[in-house]
Design an enzyme around this catalytic site. Structure first.
Site, mmCIF file in Angstrom:
data_model
loop_
_atom_site.group_PDB
_atom_site.id
_atom_site.type_symbol
_atom_site.label_atom_id
_atom_site.label_comp_id
_atom_site.label_asym_id
_atom_site.label_seq_id
_atom_site.Cartn_x
_atom_site.Cartn_y
_atom_site.Cartn_z
ATOM 1 N N LYS A 178 0.885 -1.167 0.000
ATOM 2 C CA LYS A 178 0.000 0.000 0.000
ATOM 3 C C LYS A 178 0.921 1.213 0.000
ATOM 4 O O LYS A 178 1.417 1.652 1.041
ATOM 5 C CB LYS A 178 -0.881 -0.021 1.255
ATOM 6 N N GLU A 254 9.629 1.243 10.871
ATOM 7 C CA GLU A 254 10.620 2.321 10.753
ATOM 8 C C GLU A 254 9.849 3.631 10.807
ATOM 9 O O GLU A 254 9.047 3.905 9.907
ATOM 10 C CB GLU A 254 11.405 2.177 9.443
ATOM 11 N N CYS A 288 13.623 10.922 6.983
ATOM 12 C CA CYS A 288 13.472 10.537 8.397
ATOM 13 C C CYS A 288 14.797 10.616 9.139
ATOM 14 O O CYS A 288 14.838 10.836 10.343
ATOM 15 C CB CYS A 288 12.916 9.131 8.487
ATOM 16 N N GLU A 390 9.090 16.226 15.664
ATOM 17 C CA GLU A 390 9.515 16.031 14.276
ATOM 18 C C GLU A 390 8.710 16.960 13.367
ATOM 19 O O GLU A 390 7.482 16.947 13.381
ATOM 20 C CB GLU A 390 9.283 14.575 13.830
HETATM 21 P P1 NAD Z 1 2.276 8.293 7.494
HETATM 22 O O1 NAD Z 1 2.450 7.501 8.737
HETATM 23 O O2 NAD Z 1 1.279 9.371 7.476
HETATM 24 O O3 NAD Z 1 1.879 7.339 6.285
HETATM 25 C C1 NAD Z 1 2.674 6.238 5.933
HETATM 26 C C2 NAD Z 1 1.785 5.195 5.276
HETATM 27 O O4 NAD Z 1 0.866 4.684 6.237
HETATM 28 C C3 NAD Z 1 0.950 5.741 4.122
HETATM 29 O O5 NAD Z 1 0.920 4.774 3.090
HETATM 30 C C4 NAD Z 1 -0.422 5.894 4.761
HETATM 31 O O6 NAD Z 1 -1.500 5.842 3.857
HETATM 32 C C5 NAD Z 1 -0.444 4.708 5.696
HETATM 33 N N1 NAD Z 1 -1.381 4.806 6.810
HETATM 34 C C6 NAD Z 1 -1.752 5.921 7.479
HETATM 35 N N2 NAD Z 1 -2.616 5.585 8.485
HETATM 36 C C7 NAD Z 1 -2.768 4.234 8.440
HETATM 37 C C8 NAD Z 1 -3.518 3.293 9.201
HETATM 38 N N3 NAD Z 1 -4.267 3.674 10.233
HETATM 39 N N4 NAD Z 1 -3.450 1.996 8.867
HETATM 40 C C9 NAD Z 1 -2.672 1.588 7.842
HETATM 41 N N5 NAD Z 1 -1.948 2.431 7.073
HETATM 42 C C10 NAD Z 1 -1.987 3.743 7.372
HETATM 43 O O7 NAD Z 1 3.727 8.818 7.119
HETATM 44 P P2 NAD Z 1 4.134 9.780 5.916
HETATM 45 O O8 NAD Z 1 3.618 11.145 6.233
HETATM 46 O O9 NAD Z 1 3.755 9.130 4.636
HETATM 47 O O10 NAD Z 1 5.737 9.763 6.019
HETATM 48 C C11 NAD Z 1 6.465 10.620 6.827
HETATM 49 C C12 NAD Z 1 6.842 9.944 8.128
HETATM 50 O O11 NAD Z 1 7.538 8.739 7.849
HETATM 51 C C13 NAD Z 1 7.782 10.748 9.000
HETATM 52 O O12 NAD Z 1 7.381 10.637 10.342
HETATM 53 C C14 NAD Z 1 9.137 10.070 8.803
HETATM 54 O O13 NAD Z 1 10.045 10.232 9.860
HETATM 55 C C15 NAD Z 1 8.708 8.644 8.646
HETATM 56 N N6 NAD Z 1 9.735 7.868 7.939
HETATM 57 C C16 NAD Z 1 10.529 7.017 8.654
HETATM 58 C C17 NAD Z 1 11.536 6.290 8.016
HETATM 59 C C18 NAD Z 1 12.482 5.375 8.760
HETATM 60 O O14 NAD Z 1 13.244 4.664 8.112
HETATM 61 N N7 NAD Z 1 12.469 5.362 10.080
HETATM 62 C C19 NAD Z 1 11.710 6.439 6.637
HETATM 63 C C20 NAD Z 1 10.889 7.328 5.947
HETATM 64 C C21 NAD Z 1 9.890 8.030 6.609
HETATM 65 O O1 6OD Z 2 18.322 3.727 3.441
HETATM 66 C C1 6OD Z 2 17.360 3.094 3.870
HETATM 67 O O2 6OD Z 2 17.290 1.854 3.816
HETATM 68 C C2 6OD Z 2 16.231 3.812 4.460
HETATM 69 N N1 6OD Z 2 15.258 3.066 4.991
HETATM 70 C C3 6OD Z 2 16.222 5.156 4.429
HETATM 71 C C4 6OD Z 2 15.217 5.934 5.008
HETATM 72 C C5 6OD Z 2 15.088 7.231 4.661
HETATM 73 C C6 6OD Z 2 14.099 8.035 5.286
HETATM 74 O O3 6OD Z 2 13.600 9.014 4.801
#
Ligand code: NAD
Ligand code: 6OD
Length: 486
Positions: A178, A254, A288, A390
């Site tokens: 998804k 993550e 992130c 964040e």
């Molecule tokens: P988000 O949590 O809003 O959405 C991520 C995904 O989850 C989307 O596909 C969304 O549709 C889905 N989703 C939302 N609510 C849901 C639910 N209740 N059930 C199932 N699926 C659901 O995140 P975003 O705004 O798309 O991304 C930004 C965030 O992601 C930031 O907080 C960032 O730090 C984090 N992030 C973390 C990493 C990591 O490796 N730790 C990497 C990239 C992004």
């Molecule tokens: O490099 C990766 O494997 C990874 N998960 C990066 C995440 C980036 C976040 O925005």
């Protein structure tokens, strides 16, 4: 305008009741795609096709054949590189060089590297003593976990989605992805790639839609999904964990970060400025692992703030197809409003705005896009909202420090624990710091330098579990022990 459909059992399909939603370009907010929004019955068909594929050809082929197919996927992504670059630029509005140097090549690498890992990893074996003196031999056997639900975000869509799909398929699972509602294009393109290299039907499925009461929730609640791997916000992870508790499904999460960059006075100054500039502002701050809190040893503070200001003021906003531009917009107008609310809050909380803080002047054809200035603050309290929450935008707060002890405490003063970047020539100190900063990944004199064989993940509220190399095998397989009495 593109028509994007769900990809179920090897076919592109419209959704139940032909329900659709629109995707807008980050650069001007024009509608660029119409996306099929999967209903519960579409998600059910996708999950059941993934389950059936486990019983079919995919479940029967040898690991060597599977590995060859995944090399084929990597090669086909590389062959269609420009199409992936173009699709990801359209979805995210981020510059051409970010796509060509980082995000799209990583998509291909995510298949190649995990095919290599699976090919080369050994399994454990123990010889056990028995009273009759003949002994027993134990050996471990890895089997796929089953149907993996992959929920991915919008900030590096192809990299982050394939980072899960690559190892999941390499281990013999099937997936239902998804993608974020903001970035559906490259997941669909990958469906074409899967078909053209001969990945059996049902192995890779894509359902589009939103989170709550939409495809995300339908997928994570589906009882035939065996495990869920999620990348996104921490509060979304909490909701998904509740869904996964039903049926006690395994999760790999993550999530968010509020990462510290630490600059000691003995650093290579230019490299540190360059590294912190990238970590705070790459992808318009939507990473992130990015740095929103910068701590600089006091003797270097003024010089460092001025140098970072100069770099931040030198970005060239523009359309990703414009070769002269090197800076993109935020993903959506809603996200820009969230980031701007922090820009306002910083001023209310008493920050000195070193640079930025607003919306740049753009030419008429781009004026409706989600542009925002890279922003640097100083002077905030350690418990200010801007320093603790964040933001996920192109901004950072810079604060001086005097001792190693102090900066360790400052870096750890957060509910998150994803990454840190430390800049110093004293590697003994750097190693000492790495032991004390509570994060999953510490970069020393670098940032976002990735070796996919290493453990990746977050501590505290930044994640659950580790992926990368053999750690991915831990999540994407079940280990069975076989005990043979000799
Ligand atoms: P988000 O949590 O809003 O959405 C991520 C995904 O989850 C989307 O596909 C969304 O549709 C889905 N989703 C939302 N609510 C849901 C639910 N209740 N059930 C199932 N699926 C659901 O995140 P975003 O705004 O798309 O991304 C930004 C965030 O992601 C930031 O907080 C960032 O730090 C984090 N992030 C973390 C990493 C990591 O490796 N730790 C990497 C990239 C992004
Ligand atoms: O490099 C990766 O494997 C990874 N998960 C990066 C995440 C980036 C976040 O925005």
């Amino acid at each position: 305008m593109r028509l994007i459909n769900n990809f179920i059992n090897g076919q592109f399909e419209v959704a139940e009741h032909d329900k659709r939603f629109e995707k807008r370009s980050p650069v001007n907010n024009e509608i660029i795609a119409s996306i099929a929004e999967a209903g519960r019955s579409d998600v059910d068909r996708a999950v059941m096709s993934a389950r059936n594929a486990l019983q079919g050809e995919w479940g029967r082929i040898s690991p060597e054949q599977r590995v060859d197919l995944l090399y084929g996927v990597a090669d086909e992504i590389t062959r269609r590189f420009d199409e992936f670059v173009e699709a990801e630029m359209a979805d995210t509005g981020q510059p051409h060089h970010v796509m060509t140097h980082a995000f799209i090549p990583r998509g291909a690498a995510n298949f190649k590297v995990f095919a290599d890992v699976v090919k080369n990893v050994a399994s454990e074996s123990f010889r056990t003593s028995t009273p009759d003196g003949r002994g027993a031999l134990n050996y471990a056997m890895r089997v796929p976990k089953g149907v993996i639900g992959v929920i991915s975000p919008w900030n590096a869509p192809f990299l982050l989605m394939t980072w899960k799909v690559g190892p999941a398929l390499a281990c013999g699972n099937t997936v239902v992805v998804k993608p974020s509602e903001e970035t559906p294009l490259t997941a669909a393109l990958l469906g074409e790639v899967m078909n053209s290299v001969g990945i059996p039907q049902g192995v890779y499925n894509v359902v589009n839609g939103f989170g709550p009461n939409s495809a995300g929730e339908f997928l994570t609640q589906h009882p035939q999904v065996d495990a869920i791997t999620f990348t996104g916000e921490t509060r979304t992870g909490t909701a998904i964990m509740k869904a996964a508790a039903e049926g006690t499904r395994d999760v790999s999460f993550e999530m968010g970060g509020k990462n510290a960059g630490i600059v000691f006075a003995d650093c290579d100054f230019d490299a540190a400025v360059d590294g912190i500039f990238r970590s705070a502002f790459l992808n318009s701050g939507q990473v992130c692992l990015g740095t929103e809190r910068v701590y600089v040893e006091r003797p270097l503070f003024e010089r460092f703030v001025n140098a970072l200001k100069t770099r931040a003021e030198s970005v060239r906003f523009g359309h990703p197809l414009d070769k002269a531009s090197n800076y993109g917009p935020l993903i959506s107008s809603e996200h820009r409003e969230k980031v701007l609310s922090y820009y306002r809050k910083a001023v209310e909380e008493g920050a000195t705005v070193v640079t930025g803080g607003g919306i740049p002047e753009m030419p008429a054809e781009l004026a409706a896009g989600n542009w925002i200035e890279p922003t640097i603050w100083t002077g905030l309290a350690d418990d200010a909202a801007v320093v603790t929450e964040e933001i996920f935008g192109p901004c950072c707060h810079i604060r001086p420090f005097d001792t190693e002890e102090e900066v360790v405490a400052l870096a750890n003063n957060t509910d998150y624990g994803l990454s840190t970047t430390i800049w110093t020539q004293d590697l003994t100190r750097a190693h000492r710091m790495a032991e004390r900063v509570d994060v999953g990944i510490t970069w020393i004199n670098s940032w976002f330098l990735r070796d996919l064989r290493t453990a990746f993940g977050g501590s505290k509220q930044s994640g659950i579990g580790r992926e990368g190399g053999v750690h991915s095998l831990e999540f994407y397989t079940e280990t069975r022990n076989v005990c043979i009495k000799l």
